[in-house]
Motif scaffolding. Sequence first.
Motif, mmCIF file in Angstrom:
data_model
loop_
_atom_site.group_PDB
_atom_site.id
_atom_site.type_symbol
_atom_site.label_atom_id
_atom_site.label_comp_id
_atom_site.label_asym_id
_atom_site.label_seq_id
_atom_site.Cartn_x
_atom_site.Cartn_y
_atom_site.Cartn_z
ATOM 1 N N LEU A 174 29.520 -74.965 35.770
ATOM 2 C CA LEU A 174 28.932 -75.330 34.476
ATOM 3 C C LEU A 174 28.832 -74.124 33.550
ATOM 4 N N VAL A 175 28.446 -72.970 34.104
ATOM 5 C CA VAL A 175 28.379 -71.741 33.309
ATOM 6 C C VAL A 175 29.764 -71.444 32.727
ATOM 7 N N GLU A 176 30.768 -71.546 33.588
ATOM 8 C CA GLU A 176 32.140 -71.274 33.180
ATOM 9 C C GLU A 176 32.595 -72.251 32.085
ATOM 10 N N LEU A 177 32.340 -73.538 32.317
ATOM 11 C CA LEU A 177 32.788 -74.562 31.366
ATOM 12 C C LEU A 177 32.082 -74.412 30.019
ATOM 13 N N LYS A 178 30.791 -74.124 30.051
ATOM 14 C CA LYS A 178 30.060 -74.023 28.798
ATOM 15 C C LYS A 178 30.418 -72.722 28.059
ATOM 16 N N ARG A 179 30.783 -71.702 28.815
ATOM 17 C CA ARG A 179 31.252 -70.481 28.154
ATOM 18 C C ARG A 179 32.572 -70.765 27.425
ATOM 19 N N GLU A 180 33.457 -71.479 28.120
ATOM 20 C CA GLU A 180 34.726 -71.857 27.516
ATOM 21 C C GLU A 180 34.505 -72.736 26.277
ATOM 22 N N TYR A 181 33.579 -73.648 26.400
ATOM 23 C CA TYR A 181 33.214 -74.543 25.291
ATOM 24 C C TYR A 181 32.780 -73.707 24.084
ATOM 25 N N ALA A 182 31.921 -72.723 24.328
ATOM 26 C CA ALA A 182 31.428 -71.875 23.239
ATOM 27 C C ALA A 182 32.567 -71.090 22.605
ATOM 28 N N ILE A 183 33.480 -70.593 23.449
ATOM 29 C CA ILE A 183 34.598 -69.790 22.933
ATOM 30 C C ILE A 183 35.531 -70.651 22.086
ATOM 31 N N GLN A 184 35.731 -71.908 22.516
ATOM 32 C CA GLN A 184 36.574 -72.798 21.711
ATOM 33 C C GLN A 184 35.936 -73.067 20.347
ATOM 34 N N ILE A 185 34.623 -73.161 20.308
ATOM 35 C CA ILE A 185 33.959 -73.400 19.017
ATOM 36 C C ILE A 185 34.053 -72.169 18.126
ATOM 37 N N ASP A 186 33.797 -71.020 18.689
ATOM 38 C CA ASP A 186 33.873 -69.796 17.886
ATOM 39 C C ASP A 186 34.206 -68.599 18.765
ATOM 40 N N PRO A 187 35.504 -68.238 18.804
ATOM 41 C CA PRO A 187 35.933 -67.164 19.711
ATOM 42 C C PRO A 187 35.343 -65.802 19.340
#
Lengths: 502, 502
Positions: free
Chosen positions: A141-154
């Motif tokens: 979940l940490v990994e997925l949500k980090r990726e999610y955040a990066i997709q929103i604003d790298p």
Amino acid sequence: MATDATQSEAPDAYDELMERYGRISSIRDASGVLSWDQQVMMPEGGTPARSQQLSALSATSHELFTADEFGDALEAAESVDLDDRREAALREIRREYERSIRVDTDLVERISRTTSEALPVWTEAKESDDFEQFAPVLEDLVELKREYAIQIDPDADPYAVLFEDYEPYLGLDTAEEVLTRLRDELVPLIEEIEDSDTDLASPFSGTYPEADQEALARDTLDLVGYDWDRGRLDVSAHPFTSGNQFDARITTRFDEEDPLGALTSTVHEFGHATYALGLPDDAYGTPLGDARDLSVHESQSRLWENHVGRSMPFWNLLTPTVEERLGVEATPQEFYEAANRIYPDNRIRVEADELTYHMHIVLRFEIERDLISGDLAVEDVPRVWNEKMDDYLGIVPENDAEGCLQDIHWSHGSFGYFPTYSLGSVLAAQLYAKAEADLDGLDGDIEVGEFGDLREWLTENVHRHGKRYRTPELVREATGAEYSADAFLDYATGKFTALYDL
Amino acid sequence: MATDATQSEAPDAYDELMERYGRISSIRDASGVLSWDQQVMMPEGGTPARSQQLSALSATSHELFTADEFGDALEAAESVDLDDRREAALREIRREYERSIRVDTDLVERISRTTSEALPVWTEAKESDDFEQFAPVLEDLVELKREYAIQIDPDADPYAVLFEDYEPYLGLDTAEEVLTRLRDELVPLIEEIEDSDTDLASPFSGTYPEADQEALARDTLDLVGYDWDRGRLDVSAHPFTSGNQFDARITTRFDEEDPLGALTSTVHEFGHATYALGLPDDAYGTPLGDARDLSVHESQSRLWENHVGRSMPFWNLLTPTVEERLGVEATPQEFYEAANRIYPDNRIRVEADELTYHMHIVLRFEIERDLISGDLAVEDVPRVWNEKMDDYLGIVPENDAEGCLQDIHWSHGSFGYFPTYSLGSVLAAQLYAKAEADLDGLDGDIEVGEFGDLREWLTENVHRHGKRYRTPELVREATGAEYSADAFLDYATGKFTALYDL
């Protein structure tokens, strides 16, 4: 100034967008009703069908929102001159839209699938006090949500992006500053209280039947002015509020040995409901008819729970009713003391008092921020949790079940949610101080059960705006000042210094 | 036989269609939950938001169902060889799809708008006993629904097309034949009863508090075997059942002077719920997991209400419970007589007994059929209504409020719905006669509260099939015979000849 041509297109393009948005918003509200029903009314066997209904609604509203037609309609509305209110509505839709379309559908589905799987794993891990069971899925979940955040604003701090899912405008720096101040100023206050010899009254000692507690909860809601034509009170495993300006329902739960728990939670949820009920009717289904985000929502619940519900005037008002419903004889001062007792040795956030609560939040904030940044490994969470509990509250949980496994939030992938609880409390104090200054004799009003002026003040200064203002602007509009922890720290220090004779 | 190629495509195309259909079906079920909530739980003020939510769901599911992508997916699934069950599922979807796409969106919207407007007009007209107020909107609805029928099938009798919205496969000729037979054979029986000197017992004379009646309703549901893990009992203005195989809820209403009303309505709704709960779990969201239409549904409710709930063995079973809950002392025979009393002078359909009920239906059927064909003008409805009441029951309503304005159905534009009530009763008798023949000692089982064999028989022969069979096939599968009124007329004549000593 707009040309005549764009002016005449304005209402059309805006209205067309709002029609699309209204449809999406109504589908989301329908999910809210289904979810309320699931937690309050649904027979146990209904889960398989309900899950399919909820996922159909969620997929459908997501598809409608991220469809090209929606993007085109948004652009068309943005291309014409509009008044400030409408511009604000577009700003909110654009913000939400960007966050939706930037994330791959595939990632959305992986997050959704992983959180579905995480819930039973967390439940089982908590029951068997086994963090290692939960650790792998928490890592995912940490990994997925980090990726999610990066997709929103790298380019942004991923945790800041996640935080903005729950509080979009205060900014992580402000949050961090406020939380650090709470930690630095409340830890010594809590220590002083722990060392104090003052003995607060404990008038509740027996068991109090649910039916009596429910009668008390309903009487209390009558006193504060809950609009039963637009609400209900029911029981659920965890208290919550659900609804909109036409129908805002609250739930509570009853513990026969702790009547104050249901009472304060009822007043807390009343605060949330009052916010929903104060949103403008004619803007239903638009951002102007929808509540500002979690910290502002929590400011409304905390204001009623703490500044009203834990105040001396309130207990002057409520004492006869408590005596009548629960058969407890005590003075208002004694009830007031019971409602404000500090329990530094409590390990459970949802049972925490008005001061130690914030230490539970600070600790979660620091841990989840470091998890997302990668500065903290999942396997180290139990150790760090216990160290921080010791640092801030001087206690260590006996096990992870009552430590880092106690809350459901991380199993939902909700990183960035916790801070809004404390940010809301801080805002509650700031708003209440301004209301006290604006309204003559608020204490006296509360003492005689006259809450109309306070409710109106809140509606006028907070509720009726919906999402028109960004959070800091809303605070400025309502209080004439910048968002700050001053009022809260003044309030807390003053109140508990007096109570504990420090 | 299909080629290898089409065989291997089969599951894919079928599954893809069912995924689309499942989404639509779940959205419709979500509407069902919202509608249940509106009638049972929602605070009064919630209407504006709820209306928008329901119309968003309805528009969305309609759009998904009539989209080109759905039509293409349906064609793709139809183009491969499938087993009989899947072929049946496709037949049902195709039928429904054709009826949806043939009607102009514009007409659908006009009907929806007109029925929305008609409801308050009808309410007001009924309250003020003023048919002329309702007449213009009724004219509009007749016209719109005739146009709707013509768009679906320009070559068919429009009323037959409308009837098929509620009962797609029995056919209007069969319906007409059965209803005419009911009229011709029941009118003389009712007259004989009216002329009879037999005096049936009336053990209920006082008033019976709601709480006691509710306890009795719950006990009765326990006795017949309602699965509380997949259901609820609540109160609403009009009793209804809502839900699916995982969660089928019933409602009732209580009249303190008429405890039999709530009791029989509870058993009636239990029959509906049992049908829903008997549908196969693994076919949820497909036509194979959905109930056959209104007449079959009504057969299940009437079977439990009349063949079980108004039987002598049932009253042998229930008498001690009624005595305990309501404090009424009477013999099972006396309760049985009270539950079966015929009231030829009753003017209200929903309060009618087991025999005169069908005259209320025949009269509505004949009127709505002639309205749609144009043989009857709206302005003549009150006169014709009263003439037929006089012909069939020997009474004339005192006014239109308790005459042609009494039912809500026409204000919904629901022409063709009424016949399914009687067709269901007729089927109930046919199914029950077969169940009695198949099951040894059913009366004895009922007397001791053993309903398991009957419930299983119904699930095995009716519920588990969902929409797999067309109605006449389902009747043949279940009973080995063609659908017919024989069993009902035998049952009714036998029972009431004995009761009234004719």
